[in-house]
Design a protein around this motif. Structure first.
Motif, PDB file in Angstrom:
ATOM      1  N   ILE A  78      16.041  63.083  72.673  1.00  0.00           N
ATOM      2  CA  ILE A  78      16.942  62.219  72.197  1.00  0.00           C
ATOM      3  C   ILE A  78      16.241  61.103  71.363  1.00  0.00           C
ATOM      4  CG2 ILE A  78      18.629  62.351  73.953  1.00  0.00           C
ATOM      5  CD1 ILE A  78      17.617  59.551  75.156  1.00  0.00           C
ATOM      6  N   THR A  79      16.931  60.601  70.428  1.00  0.00           N
ATOM      7  CA  THR A  79      16.318  59.661  69.441  1.00  0.00           C
ATOM      8  C   THR A  79      16.476  58.213  69.717  1.00  0.00           C
ATOM      9  OG1 THR A  79      18.404  59.316  68.347  1.00  0.00           O
ATOM     10  CG2 THR A  79      16.961  61.363  67.355  1.00  0.00           C
ATOM     11  N   PRO A  80      15.687  57.420  69.004  1.00  0.00           N
ATOM     12  CA  PRO A  80      15.875  55.858  69.508  1.00  0.00           C
ATOM     13  C   PRO A  80      17.285  55.550  69.820  1.00  0.00           C
ATOM     14  CG  PRO A  80      13.969  56.216  68.274  1.00  0.00           C
ATOM     15  CD  PRO A  80      14.916  57.475  68.081  1.00  0.00           C
ATOM     16  N   ASP A  81      18.105  55.883  68.811  1.00  0.00           N
ATOM     17  CA  ASP A  81      19.441  55.626  68.910  1.00  0.00           C
ATOM     18  C   ASP A  81      20.201  56.464  69.951  1.00  0.00           C
ATOM     19  OD1 ASP A  81      19.730  57.737  67.436  1.00  0.00           O
ATOM     20  OD2 ASP A  81      20.466  56.756  65.686  1.00  0.00           O
ATOM     21  N   ARG A  82      19.612  57.204  70.746  1.00  0.00           N
ATOM     22  CA  ARG A  82      20.251  58.068  71.893  1.00  0.00           C
ATOM     23  C   ARG A  82      21.171  59.408  71.219  1.00  0.00           C
ATOM     24  NH1 ARG A  82      16.894  56.247  75.447  1.00  0.00           N
ATOM     25  NH2 ARG A  82      18.269  56.791  76.910  1.00  0.00           N
ATOM     26  N   ALA A  83      20.800  59.373  70.030  1.00  0.00           N
ATOM     27  CA  ALA A  83      21.475  60.837  69.859  1.00  0.00           C
ATOM     28  C   ALA A  83      20.720  62.104  70.103  1.00  0.00           C
ATOM     29  CB  ALA A  83      21.433  61.042  68.143  1.00  0.00           C
ATOM     30  N   LEU A  84      21.430  63.199  70.533  1.00  0.00           N
ATOM     31  CA  LEU A  84      20.697  64.466  71.006  1.00  0.00           C
ATOM     32  C   LEU A  84      20.075  65.266  69.853  1.00  0.00           C
ATOM     33  CD1 LEU A  84      20.616  66.248  73.636  1.00  0.00           C
ATOM     34  CD2 LEU A  84      22.613  67.153  72.870  1.00  0.00           C
ATOM     35  N   ASP A  85      18.867  65.317  69.750  1.00  0.00           N
ATOM     36  CA  ASP A  85      18.287  65.780  68.673  1.00  0.00           C
ATOM     37  C   ASP A  85      17.502  67.010  68.745  1.00  0.00           C
ATOM     38  OD1 ASP A  85      17.315  65.027  65.869  1.00  0.00           O
ATOM     39  OD2 ASP A  85      15.447  65.199  66.616  1.00  0.00           O
TER      40      ASP A  85
ATOM     41  N   VAL B 189      10.708  62.846  82.603  1.00  0.00           N
ATOM     42  CA  VAL B 189      10.958  62.421  81.031  1.00  0.00           C
ATOM     43  C   VAL B 189       9.330  62.311  80.567  1.00  0.00           C
ATOM     44  CG1 VAL B 189      11.661  60.539  79.878  1.00  0.00           C
ATOM     45  CG2 VAL B 189      13.108  61.330  81.666  1.00  0.00           C
ATOM     46  N   HIS B 190       9.387  62.491  79.384  1.00  0.00           N
ATOM     47  CA  HIS B 190       8.080  62.206  78.602  1.00  0.00           C
ATOM     48  C   HIS B 190       8.374  61.727  77.126  1.00  0.00           C
ATOM     49  CE1 HIS B 190       8.389  66.414  77.130  1.00  0.00           C
ATOM     50  NE2 HIS B 190       7.586  66.090  76.311  1.00  0.00           N
ATOM     51  N   LYS B 191       7.332  61.224  76.554  1.00  0.00           N
ATOM     52  CA  LYS B 191       7.772  60.742  75.130  1.00  0.00           C
ATOM     53  C   LYS B 191       6.726  61.983  73.985  1.00  0.00           C
ATOM     54  CE  LYS B 191       8.771  57.278  73.557  1.00  0.00           C
ATOM     55  NZ  LYS B 191      10.265  56.780  72.972  1.00  0.00           N
ATOM     56  N   GLU B 192       7.349  62.230  72.984  1.00  0.00           N
ATOM     57  CA  GLU B 192       6.713  62.758  71.975  1.00  0.00           C
ATOM     58  C   GLU B 192       7.028  62.165  70.569  1.00  0.00           C
ATOM     59  OE1 GLU B 192       7.067  67.016  71.695  1.00  0.00           O
ATOM     60  OE2 GLU B 192       7.051  67.377  73.778  1.00  0.00           O
ATOM     61  N   GLY B 193       6.026  61.293  70.268  1.00  0.00           N
ATOM     62  CA  GLY B 193       6.348  60.556  69.013  1.00  0.00           C
ATOM     63  C   GLY B 193       7.346  59.661  69.447  1.00  0.00           C
ATOM     64  N   ASP B 194       8.623  59.491  68.418  1.00  0.00           N
ATOM     65  CA  ASP B 194       9.631  58.733  68.863  1.00  0.00           C
ATOM     66  C   ASP B 194      10.899  59.223  69.515  1.00  0.00           C
ATOM     67  OD1 ASP B 194      10.783  60.254  66.873  1.00  0.00           O
ATOM     68  OD2 ASP B 194      11.515  58.816  65.618  1.00  0.00           O
ATOM     69  N   LEU B 195      10.544  60.440  69.867  1.00  0.00           N
ATOM     70  CA  LEU B 195      11.672  61.153  70.736  1.00  0.00           C
ATOM     71  C   LEU B 195      11.462  61.215  72.311  1.00  0.00           C
ATOM     72  CD1 LEU B 195      12.325  64.826  69.035  1.00  0.00           C
ATOM     73  CD2 LEU B 195      13.775  62.721  68.805  1.00  0.00           C
ATOM     74  N   THR B 196      12.343  61.040  73.050  1.00  0.00           N
ATOM     75  CA  THR B 196      12.190  60.898  74.596  1.00  0.00           C
ATOM     76  C   THR B 196      12.870  62.252  74.883  1.00  0.00           C
ATOM     77  OG1 THR B 196      12.540  58.438  74.747  1.00  0.00           O
ATOM     78  CG2 THR B 196      12.996  59.697  76.689  1.00  0.00           C
TER      79      THR B 196
ATOM     80  N   ASP C 272       6.261  63.762  63.595  1.00  0.00           N
ATOM     81  CA  ASP C 272       7.116  62.725  62.978  1.00  0.00           C
ATOM     82  C   ASP C 272       8.509  63.297  62.820  1.00  0.00           C
ATOM     83  OD1 ASP C 272       7.374  63.578  59.955  1.00  0.00           O
ATOM     84  OD2 ASP C 272       5.364  64.029  60.476  1.00  0.00           O
ATOM     85  N   ARG C 273       9.535  62.511  62.684  1.00  0.00           N
ATOM     86  CA  ARG C 273      10.757  63.127  62.571  1.00  0.00           C
ATOM     87  C   ARG C 273      11.226  63.962  61.225  1.00  0.00           C
ATOM     88  NH1 ARG C 273      15.635  59.566  63.770  1.00  0.00           N
ATOM     89  NH2 ARG C 273      16.744  61.710  63.743  1.00  0.00           N
ATOM     90  N   LEU C 274      10.313  63.528  60.258  1.00  0.00           N
ATOM     91  CA  LEU C 274      10.730  64.126  58.891  1.00  0.00           C
ATOM     92  C   LEU C 274      10.478  65.566  59.029  1.00  0.00           C
ATOM     93  CD1 LEU C 274      11.338  64.333  55.881  1.00  0.00           C
ATOM     94  CD2 LEU C 274       9.040  63.782  55.320  1.00  0.00           C
ATOM     95  N   GLU C 275       9.172  66.157  59.763  1.00  0.00           N
ATOM     96  CA  GLU C 275       8.753  67.274  60.020  1.00  0.00           C
ATOM     97  C   GLU C 275       9.879  67.948  60.829  1.00  0.00           C
ATOM     98  OE1 GLU C 275       4.883  67.748  61.091  1.00  0.00           O
ATOM     99  OE2 GLU C 275       4.058  67.406  58.970  1.00  0.00           O
ATOM    100  N   ARG C 276      10.121  67.327  61.879  1.00  0.00           N
ATOM    101  CA  ARG C 276      11.128  67.830  62.837  1.00  0.00           C
ATOM    102  C   ARG C 276      12.372  68.352  62.208  1.00  0.00           C
ATOM    103  NH1 ARG C 276       9.690  63.841  66.307  1.00  0.00           N
ATOM    104  NH2 ARG C 276      11.785  62.826  66.210  1.00  0.00           N
ATOM    105  N   LYS C 277      12.998  67.502  61.377  1.00  0.00           N
ATOM    106  CA  LYS C 277      14.262  67.609  60.440  1.00  0.00           C
ATOM    107  C   LYS C 277      13.932  68.919  59.616  1.00  0.00           C
ATOM    108  CE  LYS C 277      16.331  63.242  60.483  1.00  0.00           C
ATOM    109  NZ  LYS C 277      16.889  62.000  59.704  1.00  0.00           N
ATOM    110  N   GLN C 278      12.745  69.306  59.294  1.00  0.00           N
ATOM    111  CA  GLN C 278      12.540  70.321  58.239  1.00  0.00           C
ATOM    112  C   GLN C 278      12.248  71.558  59.084  1.00  0.00           C
ATOM    113  OE1 GLN C 278       9.061  68.979  56.408  1.00  0.00           O
ATOM    114  NE2 GLN C 278      10.399  67.852  54.585  1.00  0.00           N
ATOM    115  N   ARG C 279      11.961  71.489  60.047  1.00  0.00           N
ATOM    116  CA  ARG C 279      11.316  72.581  61.142  1.00  0.00           C
ATOM    117  C   ARG C 279      11.977  72.890  62.331  1.00  0.00           C
ATOM    118  NH1 ARG C 279       5.787  70.304  60.651  1.00  0.00           N
ATOM    119  NH2 ARG C 279       6.182  69.702  62.702  1.00  0.00           N
ATOM    120  N   GLY C 280      12.828  71.791  62.793  1.00  0.00           N
ATOM    121  CA  GLY C 280      13.459  72.000  64.223  1.00  0.00           C
ATOM    122  C   GLY C 280      14.315  72.967  64.498  1.00  0.00           C
TER     123      GLY C 280
END
Length: 370
Positions: free
Chosen positions: A132-139, A96-103, A352-360
């Motif tokens: 997964i996001t801080p609220d445990r959603a699969l991202d 398990v590792h961290k990238e920004g606010d994602l686990t 950051d999450r904004l960029e991930r939502k745009q590009r993910g």
């Protein structure tokens, strides 16, 4: 804004290898973990695909992932796993590792088809990698077959690293040597460095100003060298003098080797003496500064040398591994995962999450047809 995409690909590891990969030997059952010891969500995903819990898995996803992974893709992935790979019999290795606010979770799961001990029993490794996001959603999501080192008969051209490798400095860099082919990478004939990169900072097509001399004249001199991923330092050198004008030393000079797990280790070399900030045994995080760009070792000018290989002391010996970067800009375009080659301009991106939502995107890479 980059479009959201999903890739559902039948990946043949045998293609392009020159020969069929060796069969994977069944691991000792006692060495396998029956369930995840690091993240319960891993069991939720593995079992969800095994049992066809498509609606439950889709409901678990973040809004951005739902747009790129539809229930039919999930159902097809589960069906392929069941019919072509068999049953999961345990987890070989996980991290398990961290990238920004994602686990992020990465786990190699052993699948077996056929009865234990039967001559036709087939054992295969499947990588489950997700965030997964801080609220445990699969991202974010990646499911694909993994080629074990023992299955590689020759150069690891089709190997795909488990480690998510991020670019290793700040600012924009130009690849001087890099890529999988001899014509763009003079490291090509070196077993452990076959896919290595040498990189510099260029301005106006030059690595230093007109008339500039000495190490400090190079634009990249003193730039930070950053950890491409989390891991443990297994080698650190910090006392090799820098090369003077026209001189070339030996070896890597000052630098660091990091064990990222899964048998994968990254090497970063040619730093300024006294600037290496870590020692053997240190745990490093993604993006942590390791040292400063210099001109020590076998180097004719300041630059970063970076390569990934199997850990020293492995049964197969050090074997160079392809090292594509993730979440990276190459020649101004964003890529989720790509290996740059000579002359490409490369820079690190924010996570950051904004960029991930745009590009993910998500990848479901199943069916290696071994």
């Amino acid at each position: 804004m980059h479009p959201l995409r999903v890739f559902v690909v039948a990946l043949s590891l045998a293609a392009g290898l020159g020969c069929k990969p060796k069969d994977l030997r069944a691991p000792n059952q006692a060495s396998l973990k029956p369930t995840s010891e690091l993240m319960p969500e891993a069991d939720r995903l593995i079992n969800g695909l095994l049992l066809g819990r498509v609606s439950e898995l889709h409901a678990w996803m973040s809004p951005s992932l739902k747009t790129v992974v539809r229930p039919p893709e999930l159902a097809a992935t589960g069906e392929r796993l069941r019919t072509r790979y068999g049953q999961p019999i345990g987890i070989l290795e996980e991290k398990v590792h961290k990238e920004g606010d994602l686990t992020w979770y990465s786990g190699l799961v052993v699948y077996a088809r056929g009865k234990a001990g039967a001559p036709d029993r087939k054992v295969r490794l499947v990588l489950f990698q997700f965030a997964i996001t801080p609220d445990r959603a699969l991202d974010r999501l990646l499911v694909r077959e993994h080629l074990a080192f023992e299955q590689i008969a020759g150069p690891a051209r089709r190997y795909s690293t488990v480690t998510r490798l991020h670019f290793v400095s700040t600012g924009e860099w130009t690849i001087v040597h890099g890529g999988p082919r001899r014509m763009t990478n003079y490291h090509h004939d070196h077993r452990a460095q076959r896919f290595a990169y040498d990189m510099v900072v260029m301005k106006g097509g030059r690595s230093k100003p007109v008339g500039g001399s000495g190490n400090k004249a190079s634009y990249c001199y003193g730039y930070p060298v950053l950890a491409p991923a989390a891991g443990t330092v297994i080698r650190a050198v910090n006392n090799v003098a820098e090369n003077g004008p026209g001189a070339t030393g030996e070896g890597g000079g000052n630098g660091v080797i990091i064990d990222h797990g899964f048998g994968e280790a990254s090497s970063l070399w040619h730093m300024i003496p006294g600037t290496v900030t870590v020692k053997v045994g240190d745990k490093v995080e993604l993006g942590q500064e390791l040292g400063k760009v210099g001109n020590s070792g076998h180097s004719s000018g300041p630059h970063i040398h970076f390569h990934v290989a199997t850990k020293a002391g492995s049964p197969q010996g050090e074997l160079g591994l392809p090292a594509p970067f993730v979440d990276v800009y190459i020649d101004g375009a964003w890529y989720e995962r790509k290996m740059p080659v000579r002359s490409d301009r490369v820079r690190r991106t924010a996570t950051d999450r904004l960029e991930r939502k745009q590009r993910g995107s998500a990848e479901v890479l199943i069916d290696a047809a071994l």
